[in-house]
Design a protein around this motif. Structure first.
Motif, PDB file in Angstrom:
ATOM      1  N   LEU A   1     -24.088 -21.111 -20.539  1.00 24.73           N
ATOM      2  CA  LEU A   1     -23.140 -22.231 -20.545  1.00 24.73           C
ATOM      3  C   LEU A   1     -23.740 -23.456 -19.858  1.00 24.73           C
ATOM      4  O   LEU A   1     -23.590 -24.579 -20.341  1.00 24.73           O
TER       5      LEU A   1
ATOM      6  N   TYR B   1     -26.302 -25.035 -22.064  1.00 25.68           N
ATOM      7  CA  TYR B   1     -25.601 -25.774 -23.112  1.00 25.68           C
ATOM      8  C   TYR B   1     -25.169 -27.137 -22.578  1.00 25.68           C
ATOM      9  O   TYR B   1     -25.355 -28.166 -23.237  1.00 25.68           O
TER      10      TYR B   1
ATOM     11  N   TYR C   1     -17.468 -19.621 -24.376  1.00 23.96           N
ATOM     12  CA  TYR C   1     -18.487 -18.609 -24.629  1.00 23.96           C
ATOM     13  C   TYR C   1     -17.782 -17.414 -25.251  1.00 23.96           C
ATOM     14  O   TYR C   1     -16.825 -16.891 -24.694  1.00 23.96           O
TER      15      TYR C   1
ATOM     16  N   ILE D   1     -21.870 -19.906 -28.035  1.00 24.28           N
ATOM     17  CA  ILE D   1     -21.177 -21.006 -27.371  1.00 24.28           C
ATOM     18  C   ILE D   1     -20.768 -22.017 -28.432  1.00 24.28           C
ATOM     19  O   ILE D   1     -21.541 -22.339 -29.333  1.00 24.28           O
TER      20      ILE D   1
END
Length: 168
Positions: A104, A107, A61, A2
């Motif tokens: 994701l 993150y 990603y 990412i």
């Protein structure tokens, strides 16, 4: 992997959006209809530029050397809403159910904890997208409300817009 999106990712992000919106299996997961699909890479590049300038998050990603997912988070501008913002994401078919969405969101949550005064991440998800609802619930988002029959599809059927939030 990412990383923060850059302007050269615009075309790949648009391809992911097209893949979701134009697919019979996933078209009902987005509020936009296939007729409203934006195919403007300059507009997408501007969104990426603007997000960076405003301190928002636009991440991608990568797998197998290509962009296969994206995540956006835009903090609300108005002072009474600035403690919150809205997120959205998409994963290319063929890469779903492999943990990309989970990573994701992780993150985003890690990033959000570093943001001064940010308290809440909001999202809306179409009620028929059970895979996304399961993911968001598993990640700690809670349903705050539901707009009944908010989405009307071309075939005359409806879906609810499920409003969810994560409290930092």
């Amino acid at each position: 992997m990412i990383r923060l999106a850059n302007e050269t990712d615009a075309e790949a992000i648009l391809e992911i959006k097209k893949g979701i919106i134009l697919s019979e299996e996933t078209t009902k997961f987005f509020i936009s209809s296939p007729d409203e699909l934006e195919d403007d890479s300059e507009n997408e590049r501007e969104k990426i530029r603007t997000s960076r300038e405003k301190g928002n998050l636009y991440a991608v990603y990568e797998a197998d050397g290509e962009v296969v997912g994206f995540m956006v988070f835009f903090r609300y501008d108005m002072s009474r809403l600035h403690h919150a913002g809205a997120m959205g994401m998409g994963i290319k078919e063929g890469y779903t159910n492999q943990g990309a969405g989970t990573r994701l969101i992780e993150y985003l949550l890690d990033w959000a904890e570093q943001q001064d005064g940010l308290e809440k991440i909001c999202l809306g998800v179409v009620s028929g997208n059970q895979r996304a609802l399961n993911l968001y619930t598993r990640m700690g988002f809670v349903e705050e409300g539901r707009q009944k029959n908010q989405v009307k599809y071309e075939d005359g059927t409806y879906a609810d817009d499920v409003l969810m939030a994560y409290y930092i």
